[in-house]
Design a protein around this motif. Structure first.
Motif, short mmCIF file in Angstrom:
data_model
loop_
_atom_site.label_atom_id
_atom_site.label_comp_id
_atom_site.label_asym_id
_atom_site.label_seq_id
_atom_site.Cartn_x
_atom_site.Cartn_y
_atom_site.Cartn_z
N THR A 47 -4.08 1.35 2.22
CA THR A 47 -3.70 0.06 1.64
C THR A 47 -4.31 -0.05 0.26
O THR A 47 -5.52 0.15 0.08
CB THR A 47 -4.18 -1.11 2.51
OG1 THR A 47 -3.60 -1.01 3.81
CG2 THR A 47 -3.79 -2.44 1.89
N ILE A 48 -3.50 -0.35 -0.73
CA ILE A 48 -3.97 -0.57 -2.10
C ILE A 48 -3.77 -2.05 -2.40
O ILE A 48 -2.65 -2.57 -2.33
CB ILE A 48 -3.20 0.30 -3.11
CG1 ILE A 48 -3.38 1.78 -2.78
CG2 ILE A 48 -3.66 0.01 -4.53
CD1 ILE A 48 -2.55 2.72 -3.63
N THR A 49 -4.85 -2.74 -2.76
CA THR A 49 -4.78 -4.17 -2.96
C THR A 49 -5.80 -4.58 -4.02
O THR A 49 -6.49 -3.74 -4.61
CB THR A 49 -5.00 -4.91 -1.63
OG1 THR A 49 -4.74 -6.31 -1.82
CG2 THR A 49 -6.41 -4.72 -1.09
N SER A 50 -5.90 -5.88 -4.28
CA SER A 50 -6.86 -6.39 -5.25
C SER A 50 -8.10 -6.89 -4.52
O SER A 50 -8.02 -7.43 -3.42
CB SER A 50 -6.25 -7.52 -6.08
OG SER A 50 -5.82 -8.57 -5.24
N ILE A 77 0.61 0.94 2.17
CA ILE A 77 0.81 -0.48 1.90
C ILE A 77 0.34 -0.77 0.47
O ILE A 77 -0.81 -0.47 0.12
CB ILE A 77 0.02 -1.36 2.89
CG1 ILE A 77 0.47 -1.09 4.33
CG2 ILE A 77 0.20 -2.84 2.55
CD1 ILE A 77 -0.39 -1.77 5.38
N ILE A 78 1.22 -1.31 -0.35
CA ILE A 78 0.88 -1.77 -1.69
C ILE A 78 0.97 -3.29 -1.65
O ILE A 78 2.05 -3.85 -1.48
CB ILE A 78 1.83 -1.19 -2.76
CG1 ILE A 78 1.83 0.34 -2.70
CG2 ILE A 78 1.46 -1.69 -4.14
CD1 ILE A 78 2.94 0.98 -3.53
N VAL A 103 5.16 -0.22 2.88
CA VAL A 103 5.21 -1.68 2.70
C VAL A 103 4.86 -2.00 1.26
O VAL A 103 3.79 -1.60 0.77
CB VAL A 103 4.24 -2.41 3.66
CG1 VAL A 103 4.28 -3.91 3.41
CG2 VAL A 103 4.58 -2.09 5.11
N ILE A 104 5.75 -2.72 0.58
CA ILE A 104 5.52 -3.19 -0.79
C ILE A 104 5.55 -4.71 -0.69
O ILE A 104 6.61 -5.32 -0.52
CB ILE A 104 6.60 -2.65 -1.75
CG1 ILE A 104 6.59 -1.12 -1.74
CG2 ILE A 104 6.38 -3.20 -3.16
CD1 ILE A 104 7.79 -0.50 -2.44
N ARG A 105 4.39 -5.35 -0.79
CA ARG A 105 4.26 -6.74 -0.36
C ARG A 105 3.39 -7.55 -1.33
O ARG A 105 2.34 -7.11 -1.78
CB ARG A 105 3.62 -6.76 1.04
CG ARG A 105 3.44 -8.12 1.66
CD ARG A 105 2.88 -7.97 3.08
NE ARG A 105 1.55 -7.35 3.08
CZ ARG A 105 1.04 -6.69 4.11
NH1 ARG A 105 1.75 -6.51 5.22
NH2 ARG A 105 -0.18 -6.19 4.03
N ASN A 106 3.88 -8.74 -1.68
CA ASN A 106 3.09 -9.74 -2.43
C ASN A 106 2.65 -9.24 -3.80
O ASN A 106 1.58 -9.62 -4.29
CB ASN A 106 1.86 -10.16 -1.62
CG ASN A 106 2.23 -10.77 -0.29
OD1 ASN A 106 3.27 -11.41 -0.16
ND2 ASN A 106 1.38 -10.57 0.71
N ASN A 107 3.47 -8.41 -4.42
CA ASN A 107 3.14 -7.88 -5.74
C ASN A 107 3.97 -8.56 -6.83
O ASN A 107 4.98 -9.21 -6.57
CB ASN A 107 3.43 -6.37 -5.77
CG ASN A 107 2.68 -5.62 -4.70
OD1 ASN A 107 1.48 -5.44 -4.78
ND2 ASN A 107 3.40 -5.18 -3.66
N LYS A 108 3.53 -8.36 -8.06
CA LYS A 108 4.30 -8.75 -9.23
C LYS A 108 4.71 -7.46 -9.95
O LYS A 108 3.84 -6.69 -10.38
CB LYS A 108 3.50 -9.67 -10.14
CG LYS A 108 3.21 -11.02 -9.48
CD LYS A 108 2.57 -12.01 -10.44
CE LYS A 108 2.42 -13.37 -9.77
NZ LYS A 108 1.83 -14.39 -10.69
N ILE A 137 10.13 -4.36 1.68
CA ILE A 137 9.90 -4.96 0.37
C ILE A 137 9.88 -6.47 0.59
O ILE A 137 10.92 -7.09 0.78
CB ILE A 137 10.99 -4.52 -0.63
CG1 ILE A 137 11.02 -2.99 -0.75
CG2 ILE A 137 10.76 -5.17 -1.99
CD1 ILE A 137 12.19 -2.44 -1.53
N ILE A 138 8.69 -7.05 0.59
CA ILE A 138 8.50 -8.40 1.13
C ILE A 138 7.61 -9.23 0.20
O ILE A 138 6.51 -8.81 -0.18
CB ILE A 138 7.87 -8.35 2.53
CG1 ILE A 138 8.76 -7.56 3.50
CG2 ILE A 138 7.61 -9.75 3.07
CD1 ILE A 138 8.12 -7.29 4.84
N GLY A 139 8.09 -10.40 -0.16
CA GLY A 139 7.25 -11.38 -0.83
C GLY A 139 6.84 -11.03 -2.24
O GLY A 139 5.82 -11.53 -2.73
N ASN A 140 7.64 -10.22 -2.92
CA ASN A 140 7.30 -9.80 -4.28
C ASN A 140 8.01 -10.66 -5.33
O ASN A 140 9.08 -11.22 -5.08
CB ASN A 140 7.70 -8.34 -4.49
CG ASN A 140 7.04 -7.41 -3.49
OD1 ASN A 140 5.88 -7.08 -3.62
ND2 ASN A 140 7.81 -6.99 -2.48
#
Length: 400
Positions: A47-50, A77-78, A103-108, A137-140
């Motif tokens: 998982t790659i996140t902030s 997961i990004i 999973v590509i999620r909640n990104n800009k 691809i969710i919530g981007n």
């Protein structure tokens, strides 16, 4: 610190469990190539996140090329970062080979959207690059690009489709030409998305969804709209060869979508060609000074089944058709009813033009409880919420 430094360590040490990489605030001027991730992670999940949970504070901004490259990548997961390829990159995220369980999620996510070149997209998978499976691809927030999302499979037949694709709860906007371009894909869900043009016309065209050879379980609760009057052809949802990859497969469900389109050329809010589909509870408003087809249907074969019920279709052009069917052949196996078809002159076209609901009912033997009423919208610039339901109430069945 750099992201590449983490992968250098991972390459030396490997992984004995799931890993969450939490990135500190900052701008990372890197190209992140996650191809062959299984060589580093085995079957574990990366998982790659902030670190602080704010996508605005962790920005991957490549100086050229692709932000994140995926090929033979799985269990990734990004989540909650920014990938900005708008200034000097090409694609924010590119699939260059077969991948699964991404999973590509909640990104800009950003790409260059002010150039008439298909070499720029936010999320891109080209032809001849294998098959992707179980991609979510969710919530981007997805902004600009010649394409917003471009997914291309291998060819006809389900064995050649990208499979188990979810596109849900995204805001996808401001593409130069195609907001979503899908060829040879099987979707579990395309739902709860907000799809819009930018505030300038760019190419003049607008395609909310362009889908050729697509299997779709459900396409529901999407809002598709133009922010300005487009100067060239406008499509809300265009689908050809829908749910046709396998004989006898169930219809796609297109339900509860809101489509608001403005243009000075031809407008097709919903275009269905060679499609097996249930079109239920959709709201359509098409405002144009040229040819308008609210729900455009291919009716030349009984092999393609349409069930069209409980839709509110309003068109403003004087010669618009709220419902347009190319031929009468398919009507005996279709079901259409409880719809509202409103335009200044015509109800619809099916082999001929019909300008009253009664002549339409007689000619098609369909829509026996449908009406033609100019509805009152609360604020047409913002939504298709009705101020009242006068003339649109379903009749009461006294036998129940």
């Amino acid at each position: 610190a750099s992201i590449s430094a983490f992968f250098n360590v991972l390459n030396l040490c490997g992984s004995v469990g799931n890993i969450t990489l939490k990135l500190q605030d900052g701008v990372y001027a890197e190209n992140l190539n996650l191809s062959n991730l299984g060589n580093l992670m085995g079957n574990y999940i990366l998982t790659i996140t902030s670190l602080n949970g704010d996508a605005d504070n962790v920005i991957l901004r490549p100086s050229t090329g692709v932000g994140i490259t995926l090929s033979n990548t799985q269990n990734l997961i990004i989540d909650g970062i920014t990938v900005d390829a708008a200034t000097s990159g090409t694609y924010a995220i590119q699939f260059t080979g077969a991948c699964q369980d991404i999973v590509i999620r909640n990104n800009k996510l950003y790409a260059n959207g002010n150039i008439s070149s298909s070499s720029y997209a936010v999320i891109y998978k080209g032809s001849g690059t294998g098959i992707i499976d179980n991609i979510r691809i969710i919530g981007n927030y997805i902004d600009d690009g010649y394409y917003g999302i471009y997914l291309y499979g291998q060819g006809t037949g389900i064995a050649n489709y990208n499979t188990n694709i979810y596109i849900d709860s995204n805001e996808i906007t401001n593409a130069y030409y195609y907001t979503n371009y899908f060829y040879y894909n099987s979707f579990k869900s395309i739902s709860n998305n907000t799809i819009s043009s930018g505030t300038t016309t760019k190419s003049g065209y607008f395609y909310g969804f362009y889908m050729i050879y697509a299997d779709v379980e459900r396409l529901c609760n999407n809002k598709v709209f133009t922010r300005v009057t487009m100067s060239s052809t406008v499509y809300g949802i265009l689908t050809q060869y829908l749910n046709t990859s396998t004989t006898g497969m169930p219809n796609a469900l297109y339900a509860n979508n809101e489509i608001r389109l403005n243009g000075s050329s031809s407008i097709y809010p919903m275009y269905l060609y060679y499609a097996n589909v249930d079109v239920i509870h959709n709201s359509i408003y098409a405002n144009s000074t040229s040819s308008t087809y609210g729900i455009y249907n291919y009716g030349g074969s009984t092999s393609y089944i349409h069930n069209i019920k409980n839709n509110n279709v309003v068109c403003t052009y004087s010669s618009a058709y709220p419902i347009y069917i190319t031929a009468t052949t398919a009507l005996p196996v279709w079901t259409m009813d409880y719809n509202n078809y409103y335009a200044p002159s015509y109800i619809g076209y099916c082999g001929s033009t019909y300008n009253t609901i009664s002549t339409w009912q007689t000619a098609t033997s369909q829509d026996m409880h449908s009406v033609s009423v100019a509805p009152n919208f609360y604020n047409i610039n913002n939504s298709l919420l009705l101020l009242d339901e006068i003339g649109l109430e379903c009749p009461i069945d006294s036998s129940v």
